[in-house]
Design a protein around this motif. Structure first.
Motif, PDB file in Angstrom:
ATOM      1  N   VAL A  75      28.216  39.771  35.981  1.00  0.00           N
ATOM      2  CA  VAL A  75      29.410  40.376  35.408  1.00  0.00           C
ATOM      3  C   VAL A  75      29.579  39.852  33.983  1.00  0.00           C
ATOM      4  CG1 VAL A  75      31.922  40.593  35.607  1.00  0.00           C
ATOM      5  CG2 VAL A  75      30.502  40.587  37.684  1.00  0.00           C
ATOM      6  N   PRO A  79      35.870  37.859  39.318  1.00  0.00           N
ATOM      7  CA  PRO A  79      34.670  38.441  39.907  1.00  0.00           C
ATOM      8  C   PRO A  79      33.835  37.412  40.663  1.00  0.00           C
ATOM      9  CG  PRO A  79      34.369  38.098  37.561  1.00  0.00           C
ATOM     10  CD  PRO A  79      35.809  37.800  37.863  1.00  0.00           C
ATOM     11  N   LEU A  80      32.951  37.966  41.503  1.00  0.00           N
ATOM     12  CA  LEU A  80      31.957  37.154  42.199  1.00  0.00           C
ATOM     13  C   LEU A  80      32.579  36.096  43.102  1.00  0.00           C
ATOM     14  CD1 LEU A  80      29.594  36.899  39.124  1.00  0.00           C
ATOM     15  CD2 LEU A  80      28.874  37.867  41.301  1.00  0.00           C
ATOM     16  N   VAL A 134      27.981  44.588  36.026  1.00  0.00           N
ATOM     17  CA  VAL A 134      29.226  45.186  35.547  1.00  0.00           C
ATOM     18  C   VAL A 134      29.511  44.615  34.159  1.00  0.00           C
ATOM     19  CG1 VAL A 134      31.695  45.428  35.967  1.00  0.00           C
ATOM     20  CG2 VAL A 134      30.079  45.480  37.893  1.00  0.00           C
ATOM     21  N   TYR A 171      28.172  34.986  35.300  1.00  0.00           N
ATOM     22  CA  TYR A 171      29.453  35.512  34.821  1.00  0.00           C
ATOM     23  C   TYR A 171      29.672  35.060  33.377  1.00  0.00           C
ATOM     24  CZ  TYR A 171      34.585  36.291  34.858  1.00  0.00           C
ATOM     25  OH  TYR A 171      35.868  36.704  34.588  1.00  0.00           O
ATOM     26  N   ARG A 173      38.237  41.716  41.640  1.00  0.00           N
ATOM     27  CA  ARG A 173      37.346  41.981  40.515  1.00  0.00           C
ATOM     28  C   ARG A 173      35.890  42.125  40.964  1.00  0.00           C
ATOM     29  NH1 ARG A 173      38.152  39.414  35.348  1.00  0.00           N
ATOM     30  NH2 ARG A 173      36.959  41.311  35.007  1.00  0.00           N
ATOM     31  N   ALA A 174      35.085  42.558  40.039  1.00  0.00           N
ATOM     32  CA  ALA A 174      33.730  43.056  40.314  1.00  0.00           C
ATOM     33  C   ALA A 174      32.891  42.100  41.159  1.00  0.00           C
ATOM     34  CB  ALA A 174      33.020  43.322  38.990  1.00  0.00           C
ATOM     35  N   ASN A 175      32.098  42.731  42.049  1.00  0.00           N
ATOM     36  CA  ASN A 175      31.050  42.040  42.791  1.00  0.00           C
ATOM     37  C   ASN A 175      31.558  40.965  43.746  1.00  0.00           C
ATOM     38  OD1 ASN A 175      29.663  43.659  41.005  1.00  0.00           O
ATOM     39  ND2 ASN A 175      28.121  42.154  40.481  1.00  0.00           N
ATOM     40  N   SER A 176      32.843  41.040  44.095  1.00  0.00           N
ATOM     41  CA  SER A 176      33.391  40.104  45.075  1.00  0.00           C
ATOM     42  C   SER A 176      33.173  40.641  46.490  1.00  0.00           C
ATOM     43  CB  SER A 176      34.890  39.896  44.828  1.00  0.00           C
ATOM     44  OG  SER A 176      35.083  39.287  43.568  1.00  0.00           O
ATOM     45  N   ASN A 216      25.807  41.766  48.230  1.00  0.00           N
ATOM     46  CA  ASN A 216      25.750  41.280  46.844  1.00  0.00           C
ATOM     47  C   ASN A 216      24.801  40.113  46.642  1.00  0.00           C
ATOM     48  OD1 ASN A 216      27.747  43.192  46.790  1.00  0.00           O
ATOM     49  ND2 ASN A 216      29.166  42.031  45.535  1.00  0.00           N
ATOM     50  N   GLU A 231      32.054  40.160  30.554  1.00  0.00           N
ATOM     51  CA  GLU A 231      33.299  40.645  29.960  1.00  0.00           C
ATOM     52  C   GLU A 231      33.303  40.374  28.460  1.00  0.00           C
ATOM     53  OE1 GLU A 231      35.672  39.021  33.811  1.00  0.00           O
ATOM     54  OE2 GLU A 231      36.619  38.723  31.848  1.00  0.00           O
ATOM     55  N   LYS A 269      32.130  44.902  30.976  1.00  0.00           N
ATOM     56  CA  LYS A 269      33.429  45.412  30.552  1.00  0.00           C
ATOM     57  C   LYS A 269      33.676  45.050  29.090  1.00  0.00           C
ATOM     58  CE  LYS A 269      35.441  45.080  35.144  1.00  0.00           C
ATOM     59  NZ  LYS A 269      35.683  46.500  35.467  1.00  0.00           N
ATOM     60  N   VAL A 303      32.632  45.830  44.797  1.00  0.00           N
ATOM     61  CA  VAL A 303      33.370  44.958  45.713  1.00  0.00           C
ATOM     62  C   VAL A 303      33.098  45.438  47.134  1.00  0.00           C
ATOM     63  CG1 VAL A 303      35.680  44.347  46.516  1.00  0.00           C
ATOM     64  CG2 VAL A 303      35.146  44.310  44.061  1.00  0.00           C
ATOM     65  N   LEU A 309      26.407  36.943  48.450  1.00  0.00           N
ATOM     66  CA  LEU A 309      26.383  36.324  47.120  1.00  0.00           C
ATOM     67  C   LEU A 309      25.424  35.140  47.027  1.00  0.00           C
ATOM     68  CD1 LEU A 309      30.216  36.618  46.571  1.00  0.00           C
ATOM     69  CD2 LEU A 309      28.551  37.654  45.042  1.00  0.00           C
ATOM     70  N   GLU A 323      37.648  46.662  41.841  1.00  0.00           N
ATOM     71  CA  GLU A 323      36.645  46.940  40.812  1.00  0.00           C
ATOM     72  C   GLU A 323      35.275  47.265  41.424  1.00  0.00           C
ATOM     73  OE1 GLU A 323      38.424  44.527  36.935  1.00  0.00           O
ATOM     74  OE2 GLU A 323      36.515  43.896  37.806  1.00  0.00           O
ATOM     75  N   GLU A 324      34.297  47.386  40.564  1.00  0.00           N
ATOM     76  CA  GLU A 324      32.957  47.829  40.957  1.00  0.00           C
ATOM     77  C   GLU A 324      32.287  46.855  41.927  1.00  0.00           C
ATOM     78  OE1 GLU A 324      34.160  47.416  37.960  1.00  0.00           O
ATOM     79  OE2 GLU A 324      33.395  48.877  36.521  1.00  0.00           O
ATOM     80  N   ASN A 362      23.596  41.946  39.644  1.00  0.00           N
ATOM     81  CA  ASN A 362      24.871  41.512  40.199  1.00  0.00           C
ATOM     82  C   ASN A 362      25.650  40.557  39.300  1.00  0.00           C
ATOM     83  OD1 ASN A 362      23.710  42.969  42.250  1.00  0.00           O
ATOM     84  ND2 ASN A 362      24.294  41.595  43.882  1.00  0.00           N
ATOM     85  N   ASN A 389      24.861  46.450  48.112  1.00  0.00           N
ATOM     86  CA  ASN A 389      24.617  45.842  46.791  1.00  0.00           C
ATOM     87  C   ASN A 389      23.643  44.679  46.824  1.00  0.00           C
ATOM     88  OD1 ASN A 389      26.671  47.596  45.971  1.00  0.00           O
ATOM     89  ND2 ASN A 389      28.239  46.028  46.229  1.00  0.00           N
TER      90      ASN A 389
END
Lengths: 409, 409, 409
Positions: free
Chosen positions: C255, A270-271, C237, C273, A251-254, B253, C257, C239, A236, B271, A233-234, C253, B235
């Protein structure tokens, strides 16, 4: 030429990892030890006889559709010699014999040149192994766990033999621990025949202790090449040699740092943050703000949020409550101690938790370095686990809270 | 013209920050207090005599290669007056004298115009300082910590003097606490000479208490300009005035909000989240899902995962276990209380932990607001620390866990 | 045509959510239950009389500027019948009556066709409702909470009536619990008149228990469409169907959903998140490494760092210390139990915490599934909360720590 793989043992020193699986099925670098062995053997032989007993159904289930492979069940008597004898009526006159619970890197073609050969490995501290005395490539003596080893070459658990070994095995008795041992037969063989020592050059381990699993895992992960087939995903970020199988999703931002393997059906993020020397087996989940480092997470295990798993081996079908944290380092920086069959044994500088299958942890659970948790156990919220937990245990605590009425505050 | 900087004191009210360093070496906005002073003085004078005693080797180590600077060691007698006297045989006839543990913003050129001058600062609550009575810019009286201050101008610890002060100092005795005090000499000087009051216009603090370090840090961070020279991975989002030195790295990130300084050798992320008024000194590490806000993290300290450090000062070489959390706010929103030399003192609304050097925390450790942790201490996993920890202490707890066999569940 | 909305009740089974607000103001999918009702009614009628009593000022405050709406205060006697009677001198001869604490999806035009009608809803387990017996669309009997229900149609709390109901209400007595009940009057009405059953086809809930709030929230969130008007920072992100109102901000950064709603003034992230079925009401904050899932966070509540809130309802003005974690699942996977008016009631498989307003939690607080926390309570750092906390309570704990001097270690 046939091969016999001895995969019947209980692997007691690897409890709880062997509570629900035979040791040859412990995954290293993304596949069972036995897969690694078969990769070395399959092209060299016509038939492979896997000797099974403990948790045999798991081995049969995994390999039953594989060409060349047949399963033979060891009888009541235990021991590697008895295991080998199980194949007597099946194998060709000459054959390879391999302990099913070792992992090694060498090609075995060298063995085929000799009628009788034993693989030997040079180690620093041979005391806990079978030590071989070699003269001009010929093995002249073999001692089991000698106090004063006469060489630093050990028995690597790989043999080229012929049917003579069955005659010897049928004529020897049981060892002190009531087992029929292959080494007792080998001792006789080397007196009678010219048994060559084939020196292994590459990585070898008998995975005798839980942290050896992680060491072997690390070694083989260093060999992998980047291969990303899963869904990414986005935002990453993936660095280094990472295998992400088809059907896996990051998943995103990982952030993923290789070497690492993420197998099919797994979801990361994510993350989330996956660090080097991590293997996520099939259908695992490592979610938000969780970090896994230098660990093997077996299939179907979930680490959904705010957790850290470092230098650990986690069984199948485990579920980690939010904020489950493993410690992996002592304050005094000395090797982490682990209980092995009742004894405190020094392991390595960084070691987390060794966990069986189907364990559930509540929220905010802490594990001290080197702790073992048996299968099917439940660890209640907020518990600090600083000693081993037996299988099928429910551990919890009750905080003594103080209640005060807030009046006029 | 020469300058004398008094840097010999113990800085007891700033324990544990001064356990292993003299107060002038406490870093503010990325460099020691003494660096800030030298920046104001170096271009104005020919020689700088730094008077050292407590932990003198640390000061010498840092400034030994600096032009103009010489070190003079104070003898057995303590006190600022004795410190000053140490320079008697070295300095020019006229000289600047500066307390080495204050931080200020004003240019000192104004002082050079006068033969005798004392820097004064207008404060709201002068009771805990030396209070000066000034008439037409001339200082006419000086009282140490008066109960009923006659002005709100305090002695800022910056002086323009000449060798006459040495004559006075040699002729006065020791104070009640057994020290030779500069203020006792100044009291005589202002009777005999025309001593000007030079009013400081900019920021000034004597960093008398631990949270003053954070206040000064905040003030000087508000002056920095964005300057990003380190390595910035994918990122990463950086907002506001952030200095990232060459040799520092911000990993994927992460999010950084200025004003903040990240010094050489430091690693942030992946992160991670750095919030305003944070300084990460050399070779620090703030890792995955960790957040640092309004804090000074001294060199070589590691905050690897899932931790929060807010409004805190953390010494050198500390290592934080995963999920080490500082609280920085009381439920009742009143000022956080801190023990200062045996007394509970109200500090500010938000204050975290004040920690010495070489502290290790286990996983899941919690610190209550305003707690002080002495150097070399170890805080065991899962401990809630709600009172000060002396240096060289190992604190831990044993949870009473309840074990139940899970049969037929 | 007028409408009467009964909004006077105490909503006791929804404590602590109703401690500071009447049940009709509990927000579902981003707005109070009463907003949902008004959307269904406003275009159909000339005047809307809202009957208020408990916490009436909150209802008046919200709707006072709304056209068509008037507020009538119920007198001393409680009960839905008495509530209805309050409107006697105000309404037209014919009118709609709606319980102010139900949520439903059907258009109500169907009701206008009939002189007398009761909304009915087919449910699986009607035992805890008023059960209606219907023959050819005509209601022939009504039983309150029958042990052996004669149908699975229940009284949905929506009525088309005329002034005759007031005559009946004036002539009936009080029920066992001392209230004047609308159902007692309806029982008489259906004997005397042709009262139609209007079957509701869409979602309907009387939000009788705390988790029904979450169920309704989920249902209505599934209907929303993506609409992003707030400020979205870098590398965010988003979704699915997410509503981010103007004046809300999603920081770098993070996410998100959907389906989810983030209302004006709220801030999410950085590095946060938000998972499906979450509503963040006005001016909330969900910060770094925090995760919210399937929850309603009421206005002004802050969840700044490293926290997880799942399947929970959190009141207004709460503040969560770093690393506040909710558990939402039992080890045995059975339904979470919740105390409802003194009884343990099975709820659903996943349920977190039900929290009132103005609650503050310290760092590292854990909540067990299904726990209720009363308004204005403070939960001290590191507490594990496994039972309900009454309002205005300060809960804390003191760890027994062991202190050892580290000498020569």
């Amino acid at each position: 030429m046939d091969a016999i793989i001895l995969a019947a043992g209980k692997g007691e020193r690897l409890r709880p990892l062997t509570e629900n699986r035979p040791k040859p099925l412990i995954p290293i670098a993304g596949k069972p030890i036995l897969d690694h062995i078969l990769e070395r053997v399959e092209s060299l032989v016509d038939n492979i006889y896997i000797i099974v007993k403990y948790k045999k159904e798991k081995i049969i289930e995994r390999y039953k559709d594989r060409e060349k492979i047949e399963f033979l069940e060891q009888g009541e008597i235990d021991g590697t010699g008895e295991a080998l004898l199980t194949a007597k009526d099946y194998v060709d006159k000459e054959f390879l014999v391999i302990n099913g619970d070792i992992i090694f890197e060498d090609n075995l073609e060298e063995f085929l040149k000799f009628k009788y050969a034993i693989g030997v490995k040079e180690v620093e501290d041979p005391k806990n192994y079978g030590v071989l005395v070699v003269k001009n490539d010929k093995i002249i003596d073999l001692e089991e766990k000698p106090e004063n080893p006469r060489s630093n070459l050990i028995n690597a658990g790989i043999y080229k033999l012929d049917s003579k070994i069955f005659d010897i095995l049928e004529n020897i008795g049981l060892s002190e621990r009531g087992e029929k041992e292959i080494t007792d037969a080998l001792k006789i063989l080397i007196k009678e025949k010219d048994v060559k020592a084939v020196k292994l050059k590459g990585f070898w381990s008998d995975i005798g202790l839980p942290w050896h699993v992680l060491e072997a895992n690390k070694y083989f992960l260093d060999k992998i090449k980047r291969d990303i087939r899963g869904e990414i995903e986005e935002n990453v970020v993936i660095k280094g040699d990472v295998i992400i199988e088809e059907g896996a999703k990051v998943r995103a931002n990982s952030v993923i740092e290789g070497p690492a393997i993420i197998k099919s059906g797994s979801v990361v993020g994510p993350l989330a943050y996956i660090r080097p020397y991590t293997v996520l087996m099939e259908n695992t989940f490592v979610g938000n703000s969780s970090e896994v480092k230098g660990s093997i997470i077996m299939k179907n295990t979930k680490i959904p949020h705010l957790s850290y798993v470092g230098d650990s081996i986690i069984g199948e079908n485990c579920n980690f409550g939010c904020n489950t944290i493993t410690a992996n380092l002592r304050f005094d920086d000395r090797p982490v101690k682990v209980n092995i069959k009742g004894k405190r044994v020094e392991s390595v500088r960084k070691l987390g938790v060794i966990m069986g299958d189907n364990v559930k942890t509540g929220i905010q659970v802490s594990f001290m370095p080197g702790v073992k948790v048996g299968s099917n156990s439940w660890i209640g919220a907020s518990c600090l686990i600083d000693k081993d937990i037996e299988r099928d245990t429910f551990v919890y605590k009750r905080d003594s809270l103080i209640f005060k009425k807030r009046v006029g505050e």
